[in-house]
Design an enzyme around this catalytic site. Sequence first.
Site, PDB file in Angstrom:
ATOM      1  N   ASP A 399       0.821  -1.204   0.000  1.00 27.80           N
ATOM      2  CA  ASP A 399       0.000   0.000   0.000  1.00 27.80           C
ATOM      3  C   ASP A 399       0.859   1.260   0.000  1.00 27.80           C
ATOM      4  O   ASP A 399       1.932   1.301   0.608  1.00 27.80           O
ATOM      5  CB  ASP A 399      -0.891  -0.021   1.248  1.00 27.80           C
ATOM      6  CG  ASP A 399      -1.724   1.230   1.397  1.00 27.80           C
ATOM      7  OD1 ASP A 399      -2.553   1.482   0.501  1.00 27.80           O
ATOM      8  OD2 ASP A 399      -1.552   1.949   2.397  1.00 27.80           O
ATOM      9  N   GLU A 452       1.146  -0.418  -5.139  1.00 26.17           N
ATOM     10  CA  GLU A 452       0.223   0.673  -5.399  1.00 26.17           C
ATOM     11  C   GLU A 452       1.071   1.943  -5.425  1.00 26.17           C
ATOM     12  O   GLU A 452       1.353   2.543  -4.393  1.00 26.17           O
ATOM     13  CB  GLU A 452      -0.851   0.773  -4.315  1.00 26.17           C
ATOM     14  CG  GLU A 452      -1.889   1.841  -4.635  1.00 26.17           C
ATOM     15  CD  GLU A 452      -2.459   2.536  -3.412  1.00 26.17           C
ATOM     16  OE1 GLU A 452      -3.477   3.224  -3.561  1.00 26.17           O
ATOM     17  OE2 GLU A 452      -1.878   2.423  -2.320  1.00 26.17           O
TER      18      GLU A 452
END
Length: 716
Positions: A399, A452
């Site tokens: 993330d 990401e």
Amino acid sequence: MTVQLSDEAYAVVEGRHADPFRYLGAHPEDGGTMVRVLLPDAVAVEVIGDNGDVAPLDQAHPAGLFVGPLPGASPRYTLRARFGDTTVELQDPYRFPPILSDFDLYLLGEGTDQRLYDKLGAHPMELEGVAGVGFVVLAPNARRVSVVGDFNFWNPLRHQMRVRGSGYWELFVPGARAGDHYKFDLAGPNGEQLPQKADPLAFAAELRPKTASIVVDATTLPRPRPAPENINALSAPMSIYEVHLGSWRRKEGDQWLTYRELAEQLPAYVRDMGFTHVEFLPVSEHPFDGSWGYQPTGLYAPTSRFGSPEDFCALVDACHAAGIGVILDWVPGHFPDDPHGLGNFDGTALYEHANPMQGRHLDWGTLIYNYGRTEVVNFLTANALFWLERYGIDGLRVDAVASMLYLDYSRPAGGWIPNKFGGRENIEAIDFIRRFNTEVYGKFPHSTTAAEESTAWPQVSRPIEFGGLGFGYKWNMGWMHDTLNYISKDPIHRKYHHGQILFGLHYAFSENFILPLSHDEVVHGKRSILGRMPGDEWQRFANLRAYYAFMFGHPGKKLLFMGSEFGQEREWSHDRSLDWHLLEYPKYSGIQALLRDLNKLYRSLPALHQLDCDPFGFEWLITEDANRNLFAWMRKGNDTRARCLVIVNFSPNVYQDYRVRVPFPGRWREVFNSDSAGYGGTNVGNGGEVRTLEGLVPELSLTIPPLAAIFLTPED
């Protein structure tokens, strides 16, 4: 017996001794052996020698310090203590040898222990024939560390730990066992009392709002069966179903499904829908439901919201049994500042940066890991390996990578500290990311990692030896933003935004891309994917069908957030189930049927997946028909005849006798049409197949349905 207490004794009874083993336990004295025991609330204590002889100990301090000679010559002994009307026999933790070996301390000091989780935390074990739990925690700047829990009435004086090399504190607690709740009680560098801390390496934790860690015997966890070996290969189909476990479905009373209930329902649904993988939003323990798991306090603990670690194993095993790979959303970029968490752990910035211009994330109010500390990097990389090794996880999606890479990420001018070269790149974070990927792929070569990463940082998914970060895949955030912006326009205006579809193919093969329609796109007022579609009721659903078909015909692996596969109308909320009742209506069940067929086609046609990340797998055929909002391209596989013609019409018009050149003469089969009546369309198409026209160059004359996509393949 009057006992003259030393300064060391007072340090122990006042809870400020860094090595209570120097005073407590059995020690030679005046030609014999003196036993010193700290048992708060004990009324009387006796020591039982290895030969069975019993001797009373004298109370030397009202805090529970008892002192007396050890009967017999053996250093082994047992204690008998009376608490009120209850008398118990117990083992003295201060008579046992160290838990960590010198080699353990060497690896920990180096920050190279890949199995950190086997050393730190809480581990049921047996020492000298006595069962108990070994506790180890990093707190180099603490004045005193105690382990408190069910086994000592949460009294910090009872089990004071000793510090070893590099600031690791340890203690074997006889009689403690799996299932016990515990925390660490610390005094800071100046002796100040700190909030009690959860174990950073706990394998389980209490359900929020409680915050204690739970002892787990990880050696007894069942090992999930493996997923298919090449499920993550670049040449394999990868269609990911992104899931928030707490809101996929709910049971009666709006209660969460447990891991085991999810194991009975989720894998079967995912397999039926044709997805190859599930990706769970973070399952690591976190205190706030509304963070969706992205603010974890227990990186090594599956959240107790849905059950135990054994239950989570059952969910992973059920996915693998269904042939489904399991990817975890992993958060090594930041953590919350909850008092029981990692922040200010030992009274100093141990895991984070001390300077808030480096150590605090302004957008999220969270703390940022200090990747310049070897202990922090070891903690994080070992955590990645832990999920792959202990739970059989097949991949990790990392993330917020952009927030890790840039020192000035979301910071105002003058609000950040440049690196040693004066730049904004976070050199330590880059080194950490490369080490993480090196260790993951080195130990688990069939696993995968995905980033990401929302900027244009180069070579995110390229090998480290060529200057890359080493990820297996990168989320294509640019594709997602551009195409969602395009499809949200009224068709009459789309010709002015034609380039938003074309632009993505200029860089589509610069990385190994995943095309993400993730949870982030259906929250915070963005509306659901269906909610973005313009037009009347029919056009909204036709636009969505065409857009999904465009996605599956486009190069790149696929990711779809739960609910989007059947046209969820409302934005996603973590506080409620998906709107499964919508499937009672044909227009929503038609979207679900379309996704099921797209997944089936994507998996079965090599042309649609073998060269997803290779420019040889794609060829533009029609790019300049902006007035018709029409695009056409050829997808290719390794075999010469592995071809799939994709034509997408983003206008509401039907086009007859539309000519498209193809590489092979003969029959071309219409294998997919998003305008099929079975999906809720108008059934405009080509009758299942079409032959090339006569001529020097093979060419098809096609009927192109409105707001739709068709796929055609050559007959063998």
